[in-house]
Design a protein around this motif. Structure first.
Motif, PDB file in Angstrom:
ATOM      1  N   TYR A  64      53.723 -23.764  81.075  1.00 51.51           N
ATOM      2  CA  TYR A  64      52.646 -23.411  81.334  1.00 51.51           C
ATOM      3  C   TYR A  64      53.235 -22.102  82.428  1.00 51.51           C
ATOM      4  O   TYR A  64      52.862 -21.206  82.051  1.00 51.51           O
ATOM      5  N   PHE A  65      54.781 -22.419  82.991  1.00 52.51           N
ATOM      6  CA  PHE A  65      54.902 -21.241  83.302  1.00 52.51           C
ATOM      7  C   PHE A  65      55.621 -19.949  82.428  1.00 52.51           C
ATOM      8  O   PHE A  65      55.763 -19.454  83.009  1.00 52.51           O
ATOM      9  N   SER A  66      56.965 -20.666  82.023  1.00 53.68           N
ATOM     10  CA  SER A  66      56.869 -20.513  80.440  1.00 53.68           C
ATOM     11  C   SER A  66      55.578 -18.685  79.842  1.00 53.68           C
ATOM     12  O   SER A  66      56.174 -18.151  79.552  1.00 53.68           O
ATOM     13  N   GLU A  67      54.774 -19.857  79.588  1.00 53.34           N
ATOM     14  CA  GLU A  67      53.767 -19.001  78.964  1.00 53.34           C
ATOM     15  C   GLU A  67      52.990 -17.906  79.834  1.00 53.34           C
ATOM     16  O   GLU A  67      52.511 -16.503  79.032  1.00 53.34           O
ATOM     17  N   SER A  68      52.849 -18.228  80.567  1.00 52.61           N
ATOM     18  CA  SER A  68      51.757 -17.098  81.325  1.00 52.61           C
ATOM     19  C   SER A  68      52.618 -16.189  82.400  1.00 52.61           C
ATOM     20  O   SER A  68      52.292 -15.254  83.187  1.00 52.61           O
ATOM     21  N   PHE A  69      54.213 -16.962  83.092  1.00 59.06           N
ATOM     22  CA  PHE A  69      54.997 -15.571  83.327  1.00 59.06           C
ATOM     23  C   PHE A  69      56.678 -16.310  82.771  1.00 59.06           C
ATOM     24  O   PHE A  69      56.962 -16.851  83.941  1.00 59.06           O
TER      25      PHE A  69
ATOM     26  N   LEU B 125      59.104 -15.106  85.018  1.00 58.20           N
ATOM     27  CA  LEU B 125      59.152 -15.647  87.007  1.00 58.20           C
ATOM     28  C   LEU B 125      59.331 -17.149  86.881  1.00 58.20           C
ATOM     29  O   LEU B 125      59.227 -17.884  87.619  1.00 58.20           O
ATOM     30  N   TRP B 126      59.564 -17.708  85.392  1.00 58.95           N
ATOM     31  CA  TRP B 126      59.164 -19.421  86.001  1.00 58.95           C
ATOM     32  C   TRP B 126      60.199 -21.043  85.962  1.00 58.95           C
ATOM     33  O   TRP B 126      59.771 -20.903  86.166  1.00 58.95           O
ATOM     34  N   LEU B 127      61.299 -19.279  85.715  1.00 55.83           N
ATOM     35  CA  LEU B 127      62.101 -20.021  86.069  1.00 55.83           C
ATOM     36  C   LEU B 127      62.204 -20.971  87.665  1.00 55.83           C
ATOM     37  O   LEU B 127      62.473 -21.950  88.571  1.00 55.83           O
ATOM     38  N   TYR B 128      62.315 -19.499  88.368  1.00 51.73           N
ATOM     39  CA  TYR B 128      61.893 -18.957  89.886  1.00 51.73           C
ATOM     40  C   TYR B 128      60.905 -20.131  90.123  1.00 51.73           C
ATOM     41  O   TYR B 128      60.688 -21.421  91.024  1.00 51.73           O
ATOM     42  N   LEU B 129      59.861 -20.362  89.869  1.00 50.87           N
ATOM     43  CA  LEU B 129      58.498 -20.995  89.847  1.00 50.87           C
ATOM     44  C   LEU B 129      58.887 -22.791  89.349  1.00 50.87           C
ATOM     45  O   LEU B 129      58.317 -23.828  90.660  1.00 50.87           O
TER      46      LEU B 129
END
Length: 394
Positions: free
Chosen positions: A317-322, A325-329
């Motif tokens: 989800y994070f890699s698709e939406s952000f 920033l997904w690594l930080y999330l």
């Protein structure tokens, strides 16, 4: 019958937890997700095999292995070798310089199939090798380490080093393993097209049933005398050794069992995703697999599955939406879990979820509530009467 119920299912509450997980992965996901997303969940569940094995060897045995990707990768490569040979029949490879061998071998100017590949023409041999080869490798590592009483952080470092060495070896032997690209373009299993949507659904269910089977095996081990010994070794290893038990043998067994679970997951990954590469063997994926178990709860077999799903869903989800920033999330997610929920999802359920569910009539009937604490006061001795004191006076 009662003993089997207690050992395999963990009693009433264990049976309910297993049924909830089975309903989620066998009913809810197939009905709610399309084929693409369902296949993605199937890929996540292949990682759960590793997490379940880590609960056994790390959570209960105190053996933190940071190289479980070794066994995941070896199991996956064993299955991929069989699938690649089936896809490399002389008719399909007639444009190559040497028909009948995998394409990457032809690119590296090999003129015949290497001897180590020959047995993988047999599907029966492949099924045995998927479990036996990683278990044998774990046995060698276990004997070398545990018989010399190498443990704790030193064992973790050694497993990391072995994962790095195996990755370098796979990449360097390009003619045998496909190198950095791995073994790709896997098409059929015994003539059955595994790329078809219906095949992906069938493989998902096979994967799910195998995972539930591994959970049952793990629960049987943990509820047996061996499980109690593993916990005792984790807390007081020297005391168990002085009691006459061969601690090294128990550690070797649980380490090999965790390796076998990981290898089954790797084989199912190769079937569902259609390739296998060294990127799943090294240090980084091995540490991610430890995170799966930590987030789910390293003392819970079911929690390991939920932790794998949660982290994998979050990563997707994070890699698709952000994408930036997904690594930080993801890092923030791990920090929050470690700081506020040290026992993972399973610990959160034990501390809060069970009490909340028990508020409802059905939840109270299923899970019950802990009995009220009763303070027990010691009875005071009766006071001596004056007459009694006179009779006993000198």
């Amino acid at each position: 019958m009662k003993n089997a119920y207690e050992n395999l299912l963990g009693g009433k509450q264990g049976a309910i937890g297993l049924l909830v997980l089975a309903a989620l992965i066998l009913v809810v996901f197939p009905l709610a997700l399309d084929t693409f997303r369902l296949n993605m969940v199937g890929k996540y569940l292949t990682y759960a095999f590793v997490a379940v094995g880590l609960v056994l060897c790390w959570g209960y045995g105190g053996i933190l292995s940071l190289g479980q990707g070794i066994f995941f990768g070896v199991g996956g490569y064993c299955m991929a070798m069989f699938l690649k040979l089936e896809a490399s029949d002389p008719e399909s490879t007639k444009i190559q310089s040497t028909p009948g061998i995998p394409d990457f071998m032809d690119w590296n100017q090999l003129t015949e199939l290497p001897m180590m590949w020959q047995p993988f023409h047999s599907f029966g041999f492949t099924l045995v090798a998927v479990v036996a080869v990683p278990a044998l490798l774990a046995l060698i590592i276990g004997i070398a380490m545990f018989k010399r009483r190498v443990g704790d952080v030193y064992f973790s470092i050694v497993t990391q080093a072995i994962a790095a060495i195996l990755t370098i070896l796979i990449i360097g032997q390009q003619g045998l393993t496909g190198g950095v690209n791995g073994i790709t373009d896997l098409k059929t299993l015994l003539g059955w097209d595994i790329r078809d949507n219906s095949a992906k659904v069938v493989l998902y269910f096979v994967n799910a049933f195998l995972l539930l089977g591994c959970i049952l095996v793990g629960r049987f081990v943990l509820t047996s005398k061996l499980g109690r010994l593993l916990m005792a070794m984790r807390d007081k290893e020297e005391r168990v050794r002085f009691s006459g038990y061969d601690v090294a043998s128990f550690k070797i067994f649980v380490f090999c069992l965790a390796a076998a679970f990981s290898a089954i997951g790797g084989a199912m990954f190769a079937l569902q995703v259609g390739f296998m590469s060294p990127s799943f063997v090294g240090i980084v994926p091995s540490i991610e697999m430890v995170i799966f178990a930590a987030v789910g709860g390293r003392m819970s077999l079911l929690g390991a599955v939920y932790g794998t799903l949660l982290v994998s869903f979050g990563k997707t989800y994070f890699s698709e939406s952000f994408p930036e920033l997904w690594l930080y999330l993801m890092g923030g997610l791990f920090i929050v879990v470690v700081m506020y929920f040290p026992n993972g999802i399973a610990g959160l359920w034990e501390s809060h979820g069970r009490k909340w569910i028990a508020r409802f009539p059905l939840g109270k009937q299923l899970f019950g509530v802990p009995p009220p604490k009763v303070r027990v006061f010691a009875a005071k001795p009766p006071a001596a009467s004056p007459a009694r004191e006179l009779e006993t006076a000198p």
